[in-house]
Design a protein around this motif. Structure first.
Motif, mmCIF file in Angstrom:
data_model
loop_
_atom_site.group_PDB
_atom_site.id
_atom_site.type_symbol
_atom_site.label_atom_id
_atom_site.label_comp_id
_atom_site.label_asym_id
_atom_site.label_seq_id
_atom_site.Cartn_x
_atom_site.Cartn_y
_atom_site.Cartn_z
ATOM 1 N N GLU A 22 0.871 -1.147 0.136
ATOM 2 C CA GLU A 22 0.129 0.020 0.057
ATOM 3 C C GLU A 22 0.842 1.332 0.062
ATOM 4 N N LEU A 23 1.798 1.344 0.736
ATOM 5 C CA LEU A 23 2.655 2.353 1.030
ATOM 6 C C LEU A 23 3.595 2.765 -0.350
ATOM 7 N N GLU A 26 1.491 3.859 -3.026
ATOM 8 C CA GLU A 26 0.912 5.339 -2.962
ATOM 9 C C GLU A 26 1.929 6.413 -2.890
ATOM 10 N N LYS A 27 3.219 6.127 -2.307
ATOM 11 C CA LYS A 27 4.316 7.246 -2.253
ATOM 12 C C LYS A 27 5.426 6.830 -3.093
ATOM 13 N N GLY A 28 5.589 5.595 -3.497
ATOM 14 C CA GLY A 28 6.767 5.003 -4.494
ATOM 15 C C GLY A 28 7.852 4.553 -3.623
ATOM 16 N N ASP A 30 11.091 5.778 -3.025
ATOM 17 C CA ASP A 30 11.914 6.666 -2.499
ATOM 18 C C ASP A 30 11.462 7.325 -1.352
ATOM 19 N N ARG A 31 9.966 7.602 -1.210
ATOM 20 C CA ARG A 31 9.108 8.305 -0.034
ATOM 21 C C ARG A 31 8.763 7.396 0.861
ATOM 22 N N THR A 32 8.818 5.996 0.618
ATOM 23 C CA THR A 32 8.320 5.108 1.480
ATOM 24 C C THR A 32 9.188 4.589 2.675
ATOM 25 N N THR A 33 9.268 4.757 3.947
ATOM 26 C CA THR A 33 10.203 4.516 4.992
ATOM 27 C C THR A 33 9.825 3.111 5.780
ATOM 28 N N ALA A 36 7.391 3.980 8.282
ATOM 29 C CA ALA A 36 6.075 3.943 8.016
ATOM 30 C C ALA A 36 5.585 2.633 7.811
ATOM 31 N N GLY A 91 3.931 2.974 -8.984
ATOM 32 C CA GLY A 91 4.084 3.841 -8.074
ATOM 33 C C GLY A 91 5.757 4.321 -7.795
#
Length: 186
Positions: A22-23, A26-28, A30-33, A36, A91
């Motif tokens: 899901e993350l 949603e965020k791709g 690079d932006r998923t940590t 998170a 994503g």
């Protein structure tokens, strides 16, 4: 509710992968940590690292794993999972995955890696098809190849119609084709 330790471990791993899918979608990449993903799965970030080793390995597992619906489930669950995986790929793929995809047509080692990865995906999708499905391996190969083609058109070729369309719209247009390939015979 899972009762054995192995059942609880599998349930936790599945929860982490679902949250990661899901993350990442949603965020791709690079932006998923990891933090998170852990928060979304309700686990400690160290547990995510223990199960998957790194963010790249977590992404690879999330993209490659095609969850198999429980026995007796209808194919709608499989189609939903396949299209969610496509949304994840659209994503944004990590550079390592993109490099492998760019190289798979010219480098034998990259081709072998891609063939092995795609073979496992085909096996997983084929195993999830209804037992009465004719040509399950061919059907699974067509599904996986279709999704791969969309990912290549979007990520590597940056084809404007694919690049500019929201992942949900692409998935909605593909749904009838994926359903036709995964549906039990009539």
């Amino acid at each position: 509710m899972p009762t054995s330790r192995a059942d609880r471990r599998r349930a936790t791993e599945a929860r982490i992968l679902d949250s990661a899918r899901e993350l990442f979608a949603e965020k791709g990449f690079d932006r998923t940590t990891i933090r998170a993903v852990a928060a979304a799965a309700g686990v400690d970030p160290a547990l995510v690292m223990q199960y998957f080793g790194s963010k790249r390995e977590l992404f690879t597992a999330a993209v490659q794993a095609v969850p198999v619906p429980p026995a007796g489930a209808d194919t709608d669950a499989l189609v939903d999972q396949l299209l969610a995986t496509l949304g994840l790929k659209l994503g944004g793929l990590p550079e390592g995955t993109l490099a492998m995809m760019r190289s798979m047509l010219t480098d034998p080692a990259a081709a072998d890696h891609a063939r092995g990865t795609l073979g496992r995906q085909i096996d997983s999708v084929g195993a999830a098809l209804p037992p009465s499905a004719t040509d399950p391996e061919l059907r699974a190969a067509l599904v996986v190849s279709t999704l791969l083609g969309v990912a290549i058109g979007h990520q590597l070729l940056s084809l404007p119609p694919l690049r500019d369309a929201p992942a949900e719209h692409v998935a909605a247009l593909l749904r009838p084709a994926i359903e036709a390939l995964t549906a039990p015979p009539r």
